[in-house]
Enzyme design. Sequence first.
Site, PDB file in Angstrom:
ATOM      1  N   LYS A  52       0.840  -1.208   0.000  1.00 19.10           N
ATOM      2  CA  LYS A  52       0.000   0.000   0.000  1.00 19.10           C
ATOM      3  C   LYS A  52       0.876   1.260   0.000  1.00 19.10           C
ATOM      4  O   LYS A  52       0.633   2.195  -0.746  1.00 19.10           O
ATOM      5  CB  LYS A  52      -0.925  -0.014   1.228  1.00 19.10           C
ATOM      6  CG  LYS A  52      -2.045  -1.058   1.131  1.00 19.10           C
ATOM      7  CD  LYS A  52      -2.791  -1.266   2.454  1.00 19.10           C
ATOM      8  CE  LYS A  52      -3.778  -2.426   2.320  1.00 19.10           C
ATOM      9  NZ  LYS A  52      -4.482  -2.745   3.576  1.00 19.10           N
ATOM     10  N   GLN A  96      -4.280  -1.592  10.016  1.00 22.03           N
ATOM     11  CA  GLN A  96      -4.256  -2.913   9.384  1.00 22.03           C
ATOM     12  C   GLN A  96      -4.770  -3.982  10.346  1.00 22.03           C
ATOM     13  O   GLN A  96      -4.375  -4.033  11.511  1.00 22.03           O
ATOM     14  CB  GLN A  96      -2.825  -3.244   8.916  1.00 22.03           C
ATOM     15  CG  GLN A  96      -2.698  -4.519   8.107  1.00 22.03           C
ATOM     16  CD  GLN A  96      -3.392  -4.473   6.751  1.00 22.03           C
ATOM     17  OE1 GLN A  96      -3.574  -3.420   6.153  1.00 22.03           O
ATOM     18  NE2 GLN A  96      -3.792  -5.631   6.256  1.00 22.03           N
ATOM     19  N   ASP A 119     -10.854   2.917   4.855  1.00 23.70           N
ATOM     20  CA  ASP A 119     -11.192   1.490   4.824  1.00 23.70           C
ATOM     21  C   ASP A 119     -12.710   1.272   4.823  1.00 23.70           C
ATOM     22  O   ASP A 119     -13.175   0.163   4.542  1.00 23.70           O
ATOM     23  CB  ASP A 119     -10.622   0.792   6.072  1.00 23.70           C
ATOM     24  CG  ASP A 119      -9.408  -0.056   5.759  1.00 23.70           C
ATOM     25  OD1 ASP A 119      -9.271  -0.517   4.611  1.00 23.70           O
ATOM     26  OD2 ASP A 119      -8.603  -0.276   6.685  1.00 23.70           O
TER      27      ASP A 119
HETATM   28  N1  GUN Z   1      -6.766  -6.887   6.630  1.00 18.92           N
HETATM   29  C1  GUN Z   1      -7.187  -7.602   5.550  1.00 18.92           C
HETATM   30  N2  GUN Z   1      -7.779  -6.792   4.659  1.00 18.92           N
HETATM   31  C2  GUN Z   1      -7.733  -5.551   5.173  1.00 18.92           C
HETATM   32  C3  GUN Z   1      -8.177  -4.282   4.699  1.00 18.92           C
HETATM   33  O1  GUN Z   1      -8.765  -4.128   3.620  1.00 18.92           O
HETATM   34  N3  GUN Z   1      -7.934  -3.231   5.521  1.00 18.92           N
HETATM   35  C4  GUN Z   1      -7.304  -3.367   6.718  1.00 18.92           C
HETATM   36  N4  GUN Z   1      -7.134  -2.283   7.455  1.00 18.92           N
HETATM   37  N5  GUN Z   1      -6.884  -4.525   7.176  1.00 18.92           N
HETATM   38  C5  GUN Z   1      -7.097  -5.606   6.406  1.00 18.92           C
END
Ligand code: GUN
Length: 294
Positions: A52, A96, A119
Amino acid sequence: MEILDGKKVSNQIKEEITVEVAQMKKRGEKVPHLAAVLVGNDGASLTYVGSKVRSCKKIGFESTLIHLPEETTEDELLNRVRQLNNDPEIDGYIVQLPLPKHIDEEKVLMAVDPDKDVDGFHPTNFGKMALDMETFISATPFGIMELFKRYNVDTEGKHTVVIGRSHIVGRPISILMSQKGNPGNATVTLAHSRTKNLKELTLQADIIISALGVPKFLKADMVKEGVTVIDVGITRVPDETREKGYYITGDVDYEKVKEKASYITPVPGGVGPMTIAMLLKNTLLARERHTSKN
Ligand code: GUN
């Protein structure tokens, strides 16, 4: 059979965003700034967050990685979240998941400012999404909808079986697929671990969206001819013959299922890259909303 090439589409989206960011810069505007909070050293999370942050750099966004130790307390994390909420430099951020077991995930997600929640996990944003209101839509379901859109996959009236009811994927994609619109207007069945006779359901499905996390769970004898298959599963299977010590596989027995499918997403290179592209898209939206507010 057509492959829904998430890698290719995500690159297109990133190029589109790059152009917009360059224009923002030219106008002397602040560029979008995404922050990511990672607690601990989970291998998959490190990979995702790294990816990311790298993508931000490539498209001209500012990015900040806040990597906290596994022992970080809930209070410490909540403090960091409040700092991010109050930091005018940050347009959007993610925490995350999964978080270490001693931290209450719900409490942390509730503390994120909904205006910075790129998110789309905060109840305010999830609720808006469920009510067809404009908001941040979680990156994975948003990415799946975007794939349908860009490949003109007809979802209207189609029986869609979603496997898995997670808050991040299964639940929101089942809502989005049933919403009025295109893509959307589907007839949705949300299947999960307590579902009886799953195979009877998948055999009737025009579209299957699997978000289960069980390698090669969906077999060719569970799908009908002409099905559209979206594989959200990304599992690391240990394999000492590989350099990394594992290989990545999805929920779908891809090689066999693809013979019956009209459209299918590969793993890797399907939904995964789309997720990152849509997170960037949400961050751009966050920046634009902050600009129009100030
Ligand atoms: N863990 C797995 N997928 C995601 C996501 O899309 N966002 C976040 N913050 N954590 C994750």
